[in-house]
Design a protein around this motif. Sequence first.
Motif, PDB file in Angstrom:
ATOM      1  N   LEU A  20       0.844  -1.197   0.000  1.00 40.40           N
ATOM      2  CA  LEU A  20       0.000   0.000   0.000  1.00 40.40           C
ATOM      3  C   LEU A  20       0.882   1.250   0.000  1.00 40.40           C
ATOM      4  O   LEU A  20       0.612   2.202  -0.736  1.00 40.40           O
ATOM      5  CB  LEU A  20      -0.933  -0.008   1.210  1.00 40.40           C
ATOM      6  CG  LEU A  20      -1.978   1.094   1.288  1.00 40.40           C
ATOM      7  CD1 LEU A  20      -2.984   0.966   0.160  1.00 40.40           C
ATOM      8  CD2 LEU A  20      -2.689   1.053   2.632  1.00 40.40           C
ATOM      9  N   GLU A  21       1.933   1.249   0.806  1.00 43.56           N
ATOM     10  CA  GLU A  21       2.850   2.391   0.840  1.00 43.56           C
ATOM     11  C   GLU A  21       3.548   2.586  -0.503  1.00 43.56           C
ATOM     12  O   GLU A  21       3.865   3.705  -0.877  1.00 43.56           O
ATOM     13  CB  GLU A  21       3.878   2.201   1.948  1.00 43.56           C
ATOM     14  CG  GLU A  21       3.316   2.414   3.331  1.00 43.56           C
ATOM     15  CD  GLU A  21       4.348   2.176   4.428  1.00 43.56           C
ATOM     16  OE1 GLU A  21       5.564   2.289   4.145  1.00 43.56           O
ATOM     17  OE2 GLU A  21       3.927   1.876   5.554  1.00 43.56           O
ATOM     18  N   ARG A  22       3.758   1.499  -1.215  1.00 42.37           N
ATOM     19  CA  ARG A  22       4.389   1.569  -2.539  1.00 42.37           C
ATOM     20  C   ARG A  22       3.380   1.914  -3.630  1.00 42.37           C
ATOM     21  O   ARG A  22       3.721   1.972  -4.805  1.00 42.37           O
ATOM     22  CB  ARG A  22       5.045   0.234  -2.876  1.00 42.37           C
ATOM     23  CG  ARG A  22       6.243  -0.072  -2.047  1.00 42.37           C
ATOM     24  CD  ARG A  22       6.865  -1.382  -2.486  1.00 42.37           C
ATOM     25  NE  ARG A  22       7.964  -1.730  -1.607  1.00 42.37           N
ATOM     26  CZ  ARG A  22       8.373  -2.958  -1.389  1.00 42.37           C
ATOM     27  NH1 ARG A  22       7.783  -3.974  -1.996  1.00 42.37           N
ATOM     28  NH2 ARG A  22       9.369  -3.190  -0.573  1.00 42.37           N
ATOM     29  N   ARG A  23       2.141   2.053  -3.243  1.00 43.78           N
ATOM     30  CA  ARG A  23       1.028   2.365  -4.145  1.00 43.78           C
ATOM     31  C   ARG A  23       0.753   1.255  -5.150  1.00 43.78           C
ATOM     32  O   ARG A  23       0.289   1.510  -6.256  1.00 43.78           O
ATOM     33  CB  ARG A  23       1.258   3.693  -4.851  1.00 43.78           C
ATOM     34  CG  ARG A  23       1.296   4.833  -3.866  1.00 43.78           C
ATOM     35  CD  ARG A  23       1.449   6.158  -4.509  1.00 43.78           C
ATOM     36  NE  ARG A  23       1.424   7.165  -3.446  1.00 43.78           N
ATOM     37  CZ  ARG A  23       1.593   8.429  -3.663  1.00 43.78           C
ATOM     38  NH1 ARG A  23       1.781   8.880  -4.869  1.00 43.78           N
ATOM     39  NH2 ARG A  23       1.570   9.276  -2.668  1.00 43.78           N
ATOM     40  N   SER A  24       1.039   0.029  -4.750  1.00 43.40           N
ATOM     41  CA  SER A  24       0.681  -1.153  -5.542  1.00 43.40           C
ATOM     42  C   SER A  24      -0.671  -1.628  -5.010  1.00 43.40           C
ATOM     43  O   SER A  24      -0.760  -2.606  -4.268  1.00 43.40           O
ATOM     44  CB  SER A  24       1.738  -2.242  -5.386  1.00 43.40           C
ATOM     45  OG  SER A  24       2.985  -1.794  -5.827  1.00 43.40           O
ATOM     46  N   TYR A  25      -1.711  -0.897  -5.399  1.00 43.35           N
ATOM     47  CA  TYR A  25      -3.013  -1.097  -4.775  1.00 43.35           C
ATOM     48  C   TYR A  25      -3.603  -2.470  -5.046  1.00 43.35           C
ATOM     49  O   TYR A  25      -4.198  -3.078  -4.158  1.00 43.35           O
ATOM     50  CB  TYR A  25      -3.978   0.010  -5.217  1.00 43.35           C
ATOM     51  CG  TYR A  25      -3.485   1.383  -4.855  1.00 43.35           C
ATOM     52  CD1 TYR A  25      -3.079   1.684  -3.563  1.00 43.35           C
ATOM     53  CD2 TYR A  25      -3.397   2.385  -5.806  1.00 43.35           C
ATOM     54  CE1 TYR A  25      -2.614   2.943  -3.219  1.00 43.35           C
ATOM     55  CE2 TYR A  25      -2.936   3.655  -5.474  1.00 43.35           C
ATOM     56  CZ  TYR A  25      -2.551   3.920  -4.180  1.00 43.35           C
ATOM     57  OH  TYR A  25      -2.084   5.160  -3.841  1.00 43.35           O
ATOM     58  N   SER A  28      -1.949  -4.887  -2.763  1.00 47.61           N
ATOM     59  CA  SER A  28      -2.357  -4.694  -1.373  1.00 47.61           C
ATOM     60  C   SER A  28      -3.783  -5.209  -1.152  1.00 47.61           C
ATOM     61  O   SER A  28      -4.067  -5.785  -0.102  1.00 47.61           O
ATOM     62  CB  SER A  28      -2.221  -3.232  -0.943  1.00 47.61           C
ATOM     63  OG  SER A  28      -3.033  -2.383  -1.703  1.00 47.61           O
ATOM     64  N   ALA A  58      -7.637   0.409   0.337  1.00 49.79           N
ATOM     65  CA  ALA A  58      -6.940  -0.022  -0.883  1.00 49.79           C
ATOM     66  C   ALA A  58      -7.901  -0.093  -2.071  1.00 49.79           C
ATOM     67  O   ALA A  58      -7.546   0.302  -3.184  1.00 49.79           O
ATOM     68  CB  ALA A  58      -6.260  -1.366  -0.658  1.00 49.79           C
ATOM     69  N   LEU A  61      -8.517   3.534  -3.142  1.00 48.38           N
ATOM     70  CA  LEU A  61      -7.354   4.134  -3.796  1.00 48.38           C
ATOM     71  C   LEU A  61      -7.123   3.513  -5.169  1.00 48.38           C
ATOM     72  O   LEU A  61      -6.675   4.185  -6.093  1.00 48.38           O
ATOM     73  CB  LEU A  61      -6.113   3.971  -2.917  1.00 48.38           C
ATOM     74  CG  LEU A  61      -6.133   4.759  -1.604  1.00 48.38           C
ATOM     75  CD1 LEU A  61      -4.920   4.417  -0.762  1.00 48.38           C
ATOM     76  CD2 LEU A  61      -6.228   6.250  -1.848  1.00 48.38           C
ATOM     77  N   SER A  62      -7.458   2.258  -5.312  1.00 50.93           N
ATOM     78  CA  SER A  62      -7.299   1.562  -6.586  1.00 50.93           C
ATOM     79  C   SER A  62      -8.309   2.041  -7.622  1.00 50.93           C
ATOM     80  O   SER A  62      -7.974   2.230  -8.782  1.00 50.93           O
ATOM     81  CB  SER A  62      -7.451   0.058  -6.370  1.00 50.93           C
ATOM     82  OG  SER A  62      -7.627  -0.624  -7.570  1.00 50.93           O
ATOM     83  N   ARG A  96     -12.069  10.728  -1.186  1.00 54.24           N
ATOM     84  CA  ARG A  96     -12.054  10.164  -2.541  1.00 54.24           C
ATOM     85  C   ARG A  96     -13.458  10.057  -3.125  1.00 54.24           C
ATOM     86  O   ARG A  96     -13.639  10.103  -4.330  1.00 54.24           O
ATOM     87  CB  ARG A  96     -11.403   8.784  -2.550  1.00 54.24           C
ATOM     88  CG  ARG A  96      -9.900   8.814  -2.353  1.00 54.24           C
ATOM     89  CD  ARG A  96      -9.262   9.472  -3.580  1.00 54.24           C
ATOM     90  NE  ARG A  96      -7.841   9.577  -3.437  1.00 54.24           N
ATOM     91  CZ  ARG A  96      -6.968   8.903  -4.163  1.00 54.24           C
ATOM     92  NH1 ARG A  96      -7.369   8.069  -5.084  1.00 54.24           N
ATOM     93  NH2 ARG A  96      -5.686   9.074  -3.966  1.00 54.24           N
TER      94      ARG A  96
END
Length: 167
Positions: A20-25, A28, A58, A61-62, A96
Motif C-alpha cells: 500500500l505504501e508503494r502504491r501497488s493497490y 495490497s 486499498a 485508492l485503486s 475520494r
Amino acid sequence: MANTPLPPSEVAWRNGMVTLERRSYKDSIALFQQAIDLERQEGAKNPKMKYVSYLGLALTLSQGKSEEGQRLCEQAVKREFFDPDLYCNLGIVYLRNRLKAQAFEAFQKGLNLKAGHSRILEELEKYDRRGEPVLSFLPRGHYVNRLLGRVRFRLRHLFDGAAAQQT
C-alpha cells in the motif's frame, strides 16, 4: 523470552501495508483479502477491523471512488470505534468519494482519540488550504467572495512564480 512467530494473517496484513505504501493497490487488495481469509482459517469468527479498513482503503485508492471501500471502512469504525487509524482510513475514503464534510468529521473523531495522530494531521494539511474570505462581511460562498478568491489565488501564483524565477 523467545519471540513468537506472527500468525500468517498478520504477516499478510503487514505485507499489504508495504505494498500500500508503494502504491501497488491491486497487490495490497489481494494481501488484505488474504489476511482476512487466513484469519478465518486460524479460527477467528470475525476478521480484525484493521484488515477490513485497510482493504476498504486499498479498494478506494485503486478505483478512485468505491462504494464497497466506503462500506468496509464504515463497518470497521462501527465495530472498533476506538482506533484512530480506522477513522483516518475512513476520512481518506470519504475524500475520494467527494464527501468532504464526512471526511473532516471522521478525521476529527480520530484526533479526539489521539490528538497528535500524524497520518490524520498529514491528510488535513493536504486538504485544508482555504484562506480567509476576501470580504469577511460576506459569506464564503457569496459570488463576489468566490470571484475575488480566484483572482487572489491567481495573483499569488503569478507573483510566487516571478519571485522563484528571480532567485
